[in-house]
Design a protein around this motif. Structure first.
Motif, mmCIF file in Angstrom:
data_model
loop_
_atom_site.group_PDB
_atom_site.id
_atom_site.type_symbol
_atom_site.label_atom_id
_atom_site.label_comp_id
_atom_site.label_asym_id
_atom_site.label_seq_id
_atom_site.Cartn_x
_atom_site.Cartn_y
_atom_site.Cartn_z
ATOM 1 N N LEU A 1 0.830 -1.205 0.000
ATOM 2 C CA LEU A 1 0.000 0.000 0.000
ATOM 3 C C LEU A 1 0.867 1.258 0.000
ATOM 4 O O LEU A 1 0.590 2.225 -0.726
ATOM 5 N N GLU A 2 1.926 1.252 0.802
ATOM 6 C CA GLU A 2 2.842 2.397 0.833
ATOM 7 C C GLU A 2 3.533 2.568 -0.514
ATOM 8 O O GLU A 2 3.765 3.694 -0.970
ATOM 9 N N GLY A 3 3.833 1.444 -1.175
ATOM 10 C CA GLY A 3 4.451 1.515 -2.493
ATOM 11 C C GLY A 3 3.543 2.177 -3.515
ATOM 12 O O GLY A 3 3.994 2.975 -4.345
ATOM 13 N N ILE A 4 2.258 1.852 -3.454
ATOM 14 C CA ILE A 4 1.291 2.471 -4.373
ATOM 15 C C ILE A 4 1.178 3.961 -4.086
ATOM 16 O O ILE A 4 1.167 4.799 -4.999
ATOM 17 N N LYS A 5 1.097 4.303 -2.806
ATOM 18 C CA LYS A 5 0.992 5.717 -2.416
ATOM 19 C C LYS A 5 2.189 6.515 -2.947
ATOM 20 O O LYS A 5 2.033 7.613 -3.494
ATOM 21 N N GLN A 6 3.370 5.949 -2.810
ATOM 22 C CA GLN A 6 4.569 6.632 -3.286
ATOM 23 C C GLN A 6 4.622 6.704 -4.809
ATOM 24 O O GLN A 6 5.109 7.682 -5.377
ATOM 25 N N SER A 7 4.099 5.668 -5.474
ATOM 26 C CA SER A 7 4.130 5.669 -6.939
ATOM 27 C C SER A 7 3.255 6.778 -7.519
ATOM 28 O O SER A 7 3.569 7.343 -8.568
ATOM 29 N N PHE A 8 2.143 7.099 -6.850
ATOM 30 C CA PHE A 8 1.286 8.188 -7.322
ATOM 31 C C PHE A 8 1.845 9.544 -6.880
ATOM 32 O O PHE A 8 1.801 10.512 -7.634
ATOM 33 N N ASN A 9 2.290 9.621 -5.610
ATOM 34 C CA ASN A 9 2.933 10.827 -5.086
ATOM 35 C C ASN A 9 2.080 12.078 -5.319
ATOM 36 O O ASN A 9 2.533 13.070 -5.907
ATOM 37 N N VAL A 10 0.830 12.018 -4.876
ATOM 38 C CA VAL A 10 -0.083 13.152 -5.003
ATOM 39 C C VAL A 10 -0.702 13.443 -3.635
ATOM 40 O O VAL A 10 -0.823 12.550 -2.790
ATOM 41 N N ASN A 11 -1.096 14.699 -3.438
ATOM 42 C CA ASN A 11 -1.641 15.103 -2.141
ATOM 43 C C ASN A 11 -2.966 14.447 -1.821
ATOM 44 O O ASN A 11 -3.281 14.227 -0.654
ATOM 45 N N CYS A 12 -3.762 14.150 -2.851
ATOM 46 C CA CYS A 12 -5.102 13.628 -2.576
ATOM 47 C C CYS A 12 -5.076 12.208 -1.995
ATOM 48 O O CYS A 12 -6.005 11.807 -1.298
ATOM 49 N N ILE A 13 -4.027 11.437 -2.273
ATOM 50 C CA ILE A 13 -3.882 10.125 -1.618
ATOM 51 C C ILE A 13 -3.136 10.369 -0.323
ATOM 52 O O ILE A 13 -1.915 10.543 -0.301
ATOM 53 N N GLN A 14 -3.879 10.403 0.795
ATOM 54 C CA GLN A 14 -3.340 10.904 2.041
ATOM 55 C C GLN A 14 -2.644 9.851 2.890
ATOM 56 O O GLN A 14 -1.611 10.121 3.497
ATOM 57 N N ASP A 15 -3.214 8.664 2.986
ATOM 58 C CA ASP A 15 -2.646 7.674 3.896
ATOM 59 C C ASP A 15 -3.067 6.274 3.491
ATOM 60 O O ASP A 15 -3.788 6.081 2.502
ATOM 61 N N VAL A 16 -2.585 5.292 4.253
ATOM 62 C CA VAL A 16 -2.944 3.903 4.037
ATOM 63 C C VAL A 16 -3.586 3.358 5.303
ATOM 64 O O VAL A 16 -3.283 3.809 6.412
ATOM 65 N N VAL A 17 -4.490 2.403 5.122
ATOM 66 C CA VAL A 17 -5.177 1.756 6.241
ATOM 67 C C VAL A 17 -5.004 0.257 6.086
ATOM 68 O O VAL A 17 -5.411 -0.314 5.071
ATOM 69 N N VAL A 18 -4.416 -0.381 7.080
ATOM 70 C CA VAL A 18 -4.179 -1.813 7.027
ATOM 71 C C VAL A 18 -5.319 -2.530 7.735
ATOM 72 O O VAL A 18 -5.581 -2.296 8.927
ATOM 73 N N ALA A 19 -6.025 -3.386 6.996
ATOM 74 C CA ALA A 19 -7.130 -4.160 7.560
ATOM 75 C C ALA A 19 -7.334 -5.407 6.713
ATOM 76 O O ALA A 19 -7.591 -5.317 5.516
ATOM 77 N N ASP A 20 -7.197 -6.560 7.333
ATOM 78 C CA ASP A 20 -7.423 -7.819 6.633
ATOM 79 C C ASP A 20 -8.919 -8.050 6.445
ATOM 80 O O ASP A 20 -9.735 -7.588 7.245
ATOM 81 N N GLY A 21 -9.270 -8.774 5.395
ATOM 82 C CA GLY A 21 -10.680 -9.044 5.117
ATOM 83 C C GLY A 21 -11.373 -9.881 6.166
ATOM 84 O O GLY A 21 -12.612 -9.955 6.190
ATOM 85 N N SER A 22 -10.626 -10.511 7.061
ATOM 86 C CA SER A 22 -11.209 -11.317 8.145
ATOM 87 C C SER A 22 -11.136 -10.600 9.487
ATOM 88 O O SER A 22 -11.509 -11.177 10.522
ATOM 89 N N ASP A 23 -10.664 -9.352 9.501
ATOM 90 C CA ASP A 23 -10.515 -8.579 10.735
ATOM 91 C C ASP A 23 -11.654 -7.574 10.843
ATOM 92 O O ASP A 23 -11.553 -6.438 10.380
ATOM 93 N N LEU A 24 -12.756 -7.983 11.463
ATOM 94 C CA LEU A 24 -13.939 -7.127 11.530
ATOM 95 C C LEU A 24 -13.659 -5.843 12.298
ATOM 96 O O LEU A 24 -14.098 -4.763 11.895
ATOM 97 N N GLU A 25 -12.907 -5.924 13.374
ATOM 98 C CA GLU A 25 -12.612 -4.737 14.172
ATOM 99 C C GLU A 25 -11.801 -3.732 13.364
ATOM 100 O O GLU A 25 -12.080 -2.524 13.381
#
Length: 525
Positions: free
Chosen positions: A62-86
């Protein structure tokens, strides 16, 4: 910025951001953020007009994608597995809309829907899994009703062009007539050129089929008067008020009959008796159109057909009835390929030649083109019949560019056009036409990143106004040779992929079916 931004830290979270289609979704959203005329202007020049977060299970990617775009509108990344309801609920609480690209959805995305429905976050996705969408509505409709969430699945090429084309024609007819109308029939024609990606192929292979339930009202007890075609015709409708309501059984029978007739090779009077084939994803798209018909009151006798014109609009018109034999042969070939893909073992191996997370290069994606025509028949009070047409044209291929644009505009509608949305459904779930309605059509008409043609006509023959504005690009896609080129291209790609697997050569991965960000096959996000 949207008014809700005071309570949400991001406008759109793209979940499954490392998938192949997500790459095109992010490209589109970033381009829209740069088009100030297409979204609400920025209140602060130092802050982005559209705030985007990337969601998924692998932080490094996810951080790699964010850096590849390098634009202000992509602000951050959120890590959440598809089995992690919380973790998914925490992601949903901070988001105005979750745009989900993590498929196959029945395997990886059930908790994503649950999280959004529970905390009141709007949700869109690009699934084509009707049974899964129906299951999610039955399970989480009460939670969405309580939280106020809007849950809109099937927002890719399956099934926004078909659903919105019928909706646009019906709306034009209602606005153009002074009396109440009842829509009797909708007919949809697709002209397209493109190559499906790996996720689309696997979704098609995973469509569940329950022959017993389709044929019998109660398993093995009472035969249905009209057997269902790959599921309940109103599978996506409100489960209690419509789907399980005996009052809608006659409507289901009419719709089921229409779906069966749609599987034939047909001669089209609207195209000078040219020949059409059933559209490959009609088993999905017609379920969406029919659910919209029940929710929006198109008519008690409504039925729909969805057709594919391999020769394009102009080619079908020119070939006329003389294309019947070639189209019959093509239909037989298509049925054979469908049969192979549905085989338990062989079908999976064939589909794995294009694994989830893979797709063709951008040069091919944006070479594609497609458009959708729709014709609806209505009966007014007194028995007078009226006809209306609609026309939607998108740039790029259906499975990638158009899918990315459709789901992105659906999400943007929920963020920036909330005041224009129709009244929310009782449980918050619904089809694109039901939940987004005219607000989505307005965004398509105003689109500047990739313009969309949206036109309607009452009474005018469809070919009459098509020929008046036929462009050079449409003429190319209407060329009968486009069918052969598309077929040879698909066969060539599959052949090269097969040979590379036999030889153990991985070079194909970087040439034809590219696995974007080098994703693992089993978990495409």
């Amino acid at each position: 910025m949207p008014s809700s931004s005071t309570t949400k830290s991001t406008d759109i979270t793209v979940y499954g951001a490392t998938s192949f289609v997500a790459k095109h979704v992010l490209k589109y959203l970033v381009a829209v953020a740069d088009q100030h005329d297409n979204i609400i202007p920025k209140s602060d020049e130092n802050s982005p007009s559209l705030r985007i977060s990337l969601g998924g299970r692998n932080k490094a990617k996810l951080e790699g994608i964010k850096q590849s775009f390098n634009v202000n509108c992509i602000q951050d990344v959120v890590v959440a597995d598809g089995s992690d309801l919380e973790g998914l609920q925490a992601m949903a609480k901070r988001s105005q809309v979750v745009l989900n690209c993590a498929g196959p959805y029945s395997k990886y995305s059930s908790m994503v829907v649950e999280a959004c429905a529970t905390v009141g976050c709007d949700y869109v996705d690009i699934t084509g899994e009707v049974a899964w969408v129906s299951e999610m509505r039955a399970k989480h409709g009460a939670a969405a009703q309580k939280s106020g969430a809007r849950i809109v699945s099937l927002c890719g090429y399956d099934s926004i062009p078909s659903d919105m084309a019928v909706f646009a024609a019906v709306q034009a007819l209602k606005e153009g007539t002074a009396t109440d109308i009842s829509i009797q029939n909708a007919r949809i024609w697709h002209q397209m050129f493109g190559v499906p990606n790996g996720g689309t192929i696997h979704t098609f292979c995973d469509i569940p089929m329950d022959v017993i339930s389709d044929a019998f009202e109660t398993p093995m007890k009472k035969l249905r008067s009209i057997p269902y075609f790959v599921g309940d015709p109103l599978a996506l409708a409100n489960p209690n008020k419509v789907k399980k309501n005996p009052k809608y059984q006659s409507m289901k029978d009419i719709m089921a009959k229409g779906e069966w007739l749609n599987q034939l090779v047909l001669v089209e009077p609207d195209f000078f008796y040219g020949v059409s084939l059933p559209f490959a994803m009609s088993a999905v798209n017609l379920k969406v159109v029919q659910a919209s018909a029940a929710a929006l009151g198109y008519g008690d006798n409504f039925k729909a057909q969805e057709r594919y014109l391999p020769l394009g609009y102009l080619g079908t018109k020119l070939a006329s009835i003389f294309a019947l034999v070639p189209m019959l042969l093509l239909h037989c070939f298509t049925l054979m390929m469908v049969g192979i893909l549905r085989l338990p073992v062989i079908g999976k191996k064939v589909a794995d030649l294009a694994p989830p997370g893979s797709g063709v290069p951008d040069s091919i994606v944006y070479m594609g083109s497609n458009s959708t025509y729709c014709k609806v028949h209505s009966t007014q009070e007194g028995g007078k019949e009226e006809v209306a047409y609609s026309y939607l044209k998108f740039e790029g291929d259906a499975g990638n560019a158009v899918t990315a644009q459709c789901v992105s505009e659906a999400a943007l509608t929920l963020v920036f056009n909330r005041n224009d949305l129709p009244m929310r459904s009782e449980d918050g779930f619904g089809t694109p036409a039901e939940i987004l309605g005219d607000a989505l059509l307005h965004r398509f008409r105003a689109a500047k990143v990739r313009p969309v043609v949206v036109e309607t006509s009452i009474g005018a023959p469809i070919l009459q106004w098509y020929n008046a504005r036929q462009s050079q690009q449409e003429a190319l896609s209407c060329n009968p040779g486009a069918l052969l080129c598309s077929s040879f291209l698909v066969c060539f790609i599959m052949l090269v992929a097969a040979l590379s697997k036999v030889r153990g050569d991985s070079s194909t991965d970087s040439f034809l079916f590219r696995s974007h960000y080098r994703l693992p096959v089993k978990r495409p996000f």
